[in-house]
Write an enzyme that holds these catalytic residues in place. Sequence first.
Site, short mmCIF file in Angstrom:
data_model
loop_
_atom_site.label_atom_id
_atom_site.label_comp_id
_atom_site.label_asym_id
_atom_site.label_seq_id
_atom_site.Cartn_x
_atom_site.Cartn_y
_atom_site.Cartn_z
N TYR A 246 -29.15 -8.78 2.25
CA TYR A 246 -28.26 -9.48 3.19
C TYR A 246 -28.34 -10.99 2.96
O TYR A 246 -27.35 -11.69 3.06
CB TYR A 246 -28.63 -9.18 4.64
CG TYR A 246 -28.40 -7.76 5.09
CD1 TYR A 246 -28.10 -6.75 4.20
CD2 TYR A 246 -28.47 -7.42 6.45
CE1 TYR A 246 -27.88 -5.45 4.62
CE2 TYR A 246 -28.25 -6.13 6.88
CZ TYR A 246 -27.96 -5.15 5.97
OH TYR A 246 -27.75 -3.87 6.40
N GLU B 86 -29.39 0.13 -2.63
CA GLU B 86 -30.25 0.85 -3.58
C GLU B 86 -29.45 1.88 -4.38
O GLU B 86 -28.60 2.57 -3.82
CB GLU B 86 -31.34 1.63 -2.84
CG GLU B 86 -32.45 0.81 -2.26
CD GLU B 86 -33.32 1.72 -1.42
OE1 GLU B 86 -34.28 2.28 -1.96
OE2 GLU B 86 -33.00 1.89 -0.24
#
Length: 628
Positions: free
Chosen positions: A23, A123
Site C-alpha cells: 500500500y 502476492e
Amino acid sequence: MPVARPEPQEPRVIAHLDLDCFYVQVEQRRNPALKGQPTAVVQYNDWKGGGLIAVSYEARKFGVKRSMRGDEAKNVCPGINLVQVPVSRDKADLNVYRNAGSEVLVVAILSTKGKCERASMDEVYLDLTDAAKEMLLESPPESSESIFDEATKSNILDLPSDVGEREENVKAWLCRADANYQDKLLACGAILVAQLRVKVLEETQFTCSAGIAHNKMLAKLVSGMHKPAQQTVVPSSSVQDFLASLPVKKMKQLGGKLGSSLQGDLGVETVGDLLGFTEEKLQEYYGVNTGTWLWKTARGISGEEVEDRLLPKSHGCGKTFPGPKALKNHSSVKSWLDKLCEELSERIQSDLSCNKRVAQTLTLHARASKENESNSVKKFPSKSCPLRYGTGKIQEDAMKLFESGLHDFWGSRNAGWSITSLSVTASKIFDIPSGTNSILKYIKGPSSDASSAILDSSSTPELTPLVDNNLYMTPVHEQCEPSSINEECGNSISAKQCRSIEGKGVPKKLSKVQGTGSILKFLSQSQPAQHEKRNFDGLICSHQGPESSSGASEAEQHGRDNINTAVVHSSGSGNTWMLNVEDIDPAVVGELPLEIQREIQGWIHPSKQATPKKRGSTISSYFSPAGR
DNA sequence: ACGGCTAACACT
DNA sequence: TAGTGTTAG
C-alpha cells in the site's frame, strides 16, 4: 485445519512473489515526494490517528509497526508521512490497491510461461518448472560473466555469505556445472524470477521480494526472509537444516492456535522438533489429515499445486462499528448495509462485464453484542441466499438476511442488541460463456453501445426505464478496453491482453479469465445432476431470492420453486443474458429471438407453452409462476 | 475502542 | 447446502 495434498513426482520450481509494503508503494507512486521517506498508510483518521495497514522500510527503522495507531507512529517517528486510504461511501475503499496488484499480475503473466496464481492483492505464486527446464536445455547458465545481474544478488540459503565474496559465490552457485538436476532447475528459476522482478519494477515501479523453491510452502516461507527487493533460493540440500531450527510459528498455517498447541501440548518449538513424532502420533493428536500434513511439513514436503487463477474467488465488503459506534437500530443497520451493498454490487458488476463471471451466493456476516450482558456467548449467525443482481435487490436481500440472523440471535425482542460489524460477500463465482453481442442489440438496434448496458445508476438515460422495470440485468457485453487498466476493469485482465498473450504462444493460461467455461459447468453447479444431460441449448436457470423465514413452505425445502433469475444463453446468436424472471415485461420479451421468447413465455405462462414439458424435465418447471 | 478489511479454506 | 471456525496479510 490444514490438509496434505499428494505431491507431484517431478520436482517443480515454484516462486512466491511478494510486493514490499504494498500500500505504501502504491501511495509513493501516486505521490513521488513520499519515496524514500518514512511513510505509512492509515485508515480512518478520526480515532487516535487511524490504524496503520502498511509501513515503509524507512519508517520501520524507527520502530513503527503495522497495527500501531497513527498517533503512536507519530510518537516514535515524528517525521512520518501518514497517507489515508481512500474513502468512499464512508468506508475504506481498497480498489486502488486491488488494481495496482493486478498490474503486477499482468506483468507476471506476460513475461512468464507456466501457471500463475493470485494469492492475494499483493502476492503471486508462479510455477516455473517448464520455463526452468526449457532454459536449462536452451540457454543454461554457464559462465559467471553471463549471469543476469539481479540474479547475482540472490540469497541462496546456506551459501556462506562472506561480505566481499557474496556475489561471486552466488554467481558460482547459479552456474555450477556439478550441481544436481534439481539445483540447476532452481538456479534457472532464480534467474527467471530476477528478470521478472526487474520487469515488474520497470513497468509498475513496484519492488517485490521473492522466494524460489521446490514447492509453495518453502517458496512462501523464504520470500519474506530478505526484504525489501530481494530474492531467496532454497536448494533442497538446505531444507533440513533450515527447518530444524525454524520456530514452528513461522510456518504458514502454524501462526495461530495449531502452532500454539504444538508448543504448549507437544513441546514442539521448532519445525525440527516435529521430526520426533511419528505420523501416527500426529494423527492421534490432530486427526488424519492435519497429522499427515504436519508430518510432511516437518520434512519440507508440500504437494500443493500452483493454481491457474488470476481472479479472486469472492468479493466482500465490510465495516466495523467499535464501541460507541455500534449500530442499535434497524435504520442505521439498513443505511450501512445499503452502502456496503452498493460497493459490492459495483464490484460484481465489473467482474461480470470485465471477466464474464457471475456470483451466485450472497452472504451476510455480522458481529453483535448484547447491551450490559456479560460477554455474550451467542454469535450472530451468518446467513446466505442466492444472489440476485442489481443494487436494489442486493440491498433488499441483505436486509432480509440481517433480519433473519437477528431473529436467530435475539428472538422476537426488538431492542437491546448492538451490531459491531457488518459485511456482505458475493461468492460461488463462475465463468459464463462468452457472448459476442449485447442484448441491447435487440432492444435498441445493432449499433448500440454495449458498454452502457450495465444495470445501475450508471446506465444511460435510454436504459433507465428498463432498469426501473427491473427487466434486464447484465447483458454480457464486449470485453472492456484493452491494455490500459481502466477504472472498472482494473482488477482484471482484459480480452486484448489475453489475446496478446496467446499470440506469444503462451499456452491457454487465461482460459478461465476469458470465460470460455462450458455452460454445463454452470448448470451442474446450480441444478441437480440429472439436469446436466438435458438439452438446454439455450437455457440455464439459477438463482433465487432469500427465503422469507415466515413463508418457508414445503416447496421451498425442495429448494427449487423460488427461482426467479435465469441465465439465458442462446447458441444461435451466441449471446448470454441474465434475467430477473419475476419482473419480465412481455413487451421486451417480444424483442428477443424466438427461441428465447418461447422459453420465457413458458416461465411466465406455463399454460401458453407451445410444447408443454414434463415437470422435472425442463428448467422452466423449476420456476414458480406468480400466484403459485 | 476493537486492528480493519479482505480473502481462502476445511470441517460439519 | 449453509454455517462455523481458523489463518493470513
